[in-house]
Design an enzyme around this catalytic site. Structure first.
Site, PDB file in Angstrom:
ATOM      1  N   HIS A 277     -10.030   1.080  -9.319  1.00 47.76           N
ATOM      2  CA  HIS A 277      -9.421   2.051  -8.396  1.00 47.76           C
ATOM      3  C   HIS A 277      -7.954   2.296  -8.742  1.00 47.76           C
ATOM      4  O   HIS A 277      -7.498   3.448  -8.788  1.00 47.76           O
ATOM      5  CB  HIS A 277      -9.560   1.527  -6.969  1.00 47.76           C
ATOM      6  N   PHE A 278      -7.200   1.225  -8.985  1.00 47.45           N
ATOM      7  CA  PHE A 278      -5.783   1.376  -9.294  1.00 47.45           C
ATOM      8  C   PHE A 278      -5.556   2.216 -10.552  1.00 47.45           C
ATOM      9  O   PHE A 278      -4.580   2.958 -10.653  1.00 47.45           O
ATOM     10  CB  PHE A 278      -5.130   0.000  -9.502  1.00 47.45           C
ATOM     11  N   HIS A 279      -6.465   2.094 -11.512  1.00 41.34           N
ATOM     12  CA  HIS A 279      -6.258   2.796 -12.777  1.00 41.34           C
ATOM     13  C   HIS A 279      -6.543   4.292 -12.682  1.00 41.34           C
ATOM     14  O   HIS A 279      -6.159   5.039 -13.584  1.00 41.34           O
ATOM     15  CB  HIS A 279      -7.087   2.146 -13.885  1.00 41.34           C
TER      16      HIS A 279
ATOM     17  N   HIS B 282       0.831  -1.199   0.000  1.00 37.50           N
ATOM     18  CA  HIS B 282       0.000   0.000   0.000  1.00 37.50           C
ATOM     19  C   HIS B 282       0.869   1.254   0.000  1.00 37.50           C
ATOM     20  O   HIS B 282       0.566   2.219  -0.715  1.00 37.50           O
ATOM     21  CB  HIS B 282      -0.938   0.042   1.203  1.00 37.50           C
TER      22      HIS B 282
ATOM     23  N   ARG C 291     -12.016  -9.746  -9.759  1.00 42.74           N
ATOM     24  CA  ARG C 291     -10.802  -9.244 -10.407  1.00 42.74           C
ATOM     25  C   ARG C 291      -9.898 -10.410 -10.759  1.00 42.74           C
ATOM     26  O   ARG C 291     -10.118 -11.540 -10.324  1.00 42.74           O
ATOM     27  CB  ARG C 291     -10.062  -8.285  -9.476  1.00 42.74           C
ATOM     28  N   ARG C 292      -8.873 -10.149 -11.567  1.00 43.44           N
ATOM     29  CA  ARG C 292      -7.853 -11.133 -11.918  1.00 43.44           C
ATOM     30  C   ARG C 292      -8.471 -12.445 -12.389  1.00 43.44           C
ATOM     31  O   ARG C 292      -8.062 -13.533 -11.996  1.00 43.44           O
ATOM     32  CB  ARG C 292      -6.916 -11.379 -10.729  1.00 43.44           C
TER      33      ARG C 292
ATOM     34  N   TYR D 132       2.083   5.634  -2.465  1.00 38.02           N
ATOM     35  CA  TYR D 132       2.574   6.976  -2.174  1.00 38.02           C
ATOM     36  C   TYR D 132       3.958   7.201  -2.775  1.00 38.02           C
ATOM     37  O   TYR D 132       4.321   8.338  -3.107  1.00 38.02           O
ATOM     38  CB  TYR D 132       2.564   7.214  -0.667  1.00 38.02           C
TER      39      TYR D 132
END
Length: 582
Positions: free
Chosen positions: A398-400, A247, A461-462, A251
């Site tokens: 979310h990641f994208h 996580h 997902r995946r 950042y």
């Protein structure tokens, strides 16, 4: 008509934009620019390959299976190999190479220090060697482990060794930058660290703490296990160490983009930095609180105390504080610029911003996406809401809009002025660059909408949805989100074609200018500066300047939050053999 407090700020005397220290050694400057260029170009080459695999992933979630196509089948053994390549190249390789070059060059120029260029080239070559070592088993379908490479799925030891070398190389870059900062502090006692260097050093310090989990997992567990030196590995312990880093790495991706938004975006807009002390506080908060938050990824995991999961949840919510400070500060800078251009009204001033300039629009659109991603991140971090979206299509959606847009789009925008600065070459087409920026943002927003929608409906997902038993999804109302996801893949493919056309045309063009004069580092003026000496600085500046002590505090906080959890898992370790599924 609503008037902002910043509307009259031009009547005050602003603090001039920072003037870079002179570089008397032209050979040193040329060498520094060259190694930075190699890092940046290697990063974009990785992004190119990863992006070309992206439409296959989008079409999969549109219910269209291209993995049986003879051409695709000759290149990829399975959907899962394509997904592994896409995730590793885009999320790990692209970001690490770009950030290593970006945050090596900026502090060196900001501090005016000489770097050991032989060591800088060594770290680049070592990182590239790690990339090639890890890439070979990925291409041979011997490391189809997805982004998280959770055991007991087992890959080639060369993949783990290559990944460890890559991460270790980034830590060498961090060490060189931090050592250069120490040297500058000794040479300039009592002075405030210049803002850009401060942000870079704080980010590297955060990464050295955050990377410990992944380094521990790979070096102490996965490499000996994959080499057959030990009989098994504990999956939960490995997963916990992964999310120690997994996580916080977000950042590490985003803070270099924050440097752009804070230090350079106001200049592109024609405005000024609102407050240097506030920026320093923001980066210190990230240094302290970015890492002890990973257990919110493990709400469903047994043998991890709910007590620690709850603490990590609240610490994750606290990460929103520096993000909100950033939203306020950067918005103030943009409003300052727009009202200086004649902008009026509560929202009408936004129309006066230079939306047609790709370096500007890329950063602002990236920030918009990160606001949306932050809202989704609060859902992910909540113990009440996380089970609804956990391991669904919501998560890659979310990641994208975090790494895929907030980070990537910012770096794309940076390339439009950084490459000319490093090489003396010119951006070939502002219109095409702007079209690439806007189409990337549009494609990612459409993709995120489709994937979040499917995730709320329970699509996992995946998973190779396009080849799954469609009876499972027949009763779901998926037509619209499937269509959105498929369309987004085509938009992003066109956007990538535009961007890489502009990038390679620029790189392959002849040198026309002196980059120092034609495309200088776009430092912004400051409304509320930090000052140059600690004795005259504001209390907030004096409190945030001792980065070394804050670095130690960040490590202590992480050990407090992870020590009891990891210690318990080690004492109760249950070793299992590896599985090679692909």
């Amino acid at each position: 008509m609503t008037t902002s407090p910043l509307a009259t700020s031009r009547s005050r005397s602003p603090h001039d934009a920072r003037v870079l220290p002179t570089v008397p050694d032209t050979a040193q400057l040329a060498g520094l620019k060259r190694v930075t260029q190699y890092y940046v170009v290697t990063a974009f080459l990785a992004l190119l390959i990863g992006v070309l695999l992206g439409p296959l992933q989008a079409l999969n979630y549109a219910g269209i299976d291209l993995y049986d196509n003879p051409i695709v089948k000759a290149l990829l053994k399975s959907y899962y190999q394509g997904l592994s390549l896409h995730g590793v190249l885009n999320a790990l390789v692209f970001t690490q190479f770009f950030i290593s070059g970006w945050m090596l060059y900026l502090p060196a120029r900001d501090l005016g220090v000489r770097l050991n260029l032989r060591f800088a080239w060594f770290t680049y070559l070592l990182m590239t060697a790690g990339l090639l070592t890890a890439a070979l088993p990925l291409l041979l379908n011997k490391a189809t482990l997805l982004y998280t490479f959770y055991p007991p799925m087992e890959g080639s030891p060369f993949f783990y060794i290559g990944a460890a070398v890559m991460v270790g190389s980034s830590l060498l870059v961090a060490g060189q930058v931090i050592a250069a900062w120490f040297h500058w502090k000794r040479q300039h006692p009592g002075q405030v660290t210049p803002l850009v260097a401060f942000m870079c050093v704080a980010t590297w310090m955060m990464w050295t703490v955050a990377s410990l989990g992944l380094v521990g997992e790979v070096v102490l567990m996965l490499i000996p296990w994959s080499l057959g030196w030990v009989g098994g590995v504990d999956p939960l312990l490995a997963k916990t160490l992964f999310w120690w880093t997994g996580h916080a790495i977000v950042y590490f991706w985003v803070l270099p983009a924050y440097i752009v938004w804070y230090a350079f975006l106001p200049r592109h807009a024609g405005g000024r930095i609102a407050s240097e002390p506030l920026i320093r506080l923001t980066f210190v908060l990230f240094l302290l609180n970015s890492t002890p938050v990973g257990l919110h990824h493990q709400y469903a995991d047994p043998n991890v105390s709910n007590f620690w999961k709850t603490i990590h949840m609240f610490l994750t919510f606290l990460v929103a504080v520096p993000s909100l400070l950033t939203a306020f500060s950067v918005a103030a800078s943009l409003e300052d610029a727009a009202r200086a251009r004649g902008g009026r009204g509560l929202f009408g001033w936004m129309l006066k911003l230079p939306w047609g300039q790709p370096a500007f629009s890329a950063s602002v659109l990236a920030m918009v996406s990160f606001i949306l991603g932050g809202a989704g991140g609060i859902v992910n971090a909540s113990a009440a809401f996380s089970p609804v979206v956990h391991n669904t299509a919501w998560i890659p959606g979310h990641f994208h809009i975090t790494v895929g847009t907030a980070t990537t789009l910012t770096f794309m925008g940076v390339s439009f002025w950084l490459i000319p600065h490093l090489t003396g070459k010119r951006l070939p087409s502002v219109k095409l660059a702007s079209a690439a920026v806007w189409s990337w943002f549009t494609g990612m927003m459409v993709f995120a909408l489709g994937m979040h929608w499917q995730g709320l409906l329970g699509v996992p997902r995946r998973t190779q949805i396009s080849a799954a038993a469609q009876d499972v999804y027949r009763d779901m109302n998926l037509k619209i989100p499937e269509m959105l996801t498929g369309i987004s893949g085509m938009i992003l493919l066109v956007s990538a074609a535009l961007f890489f056309y502009v990038l390679f045309r620029m790189l392959l063009s002849p040198r026309q200018d002196d980059g120092e004069l034609s495309s200088p580092l776009p430092y912004s003026e400051v409304i509320s500066p930090a000052g140059e000496t600690l004795s005259a600085a504001a209390p907030l500046v004096r409190a945030t300047e001792p980065l070394l002590a804050l670095w130690v505090l960040a490590l202590v906080l992480v050990l407090m939050m992870y020590g009891p959890v990891v210690g318990k898992l080690i004492s109760q370790a249950q070793l299992v053999p590896g599985w090679r599924l692909y």
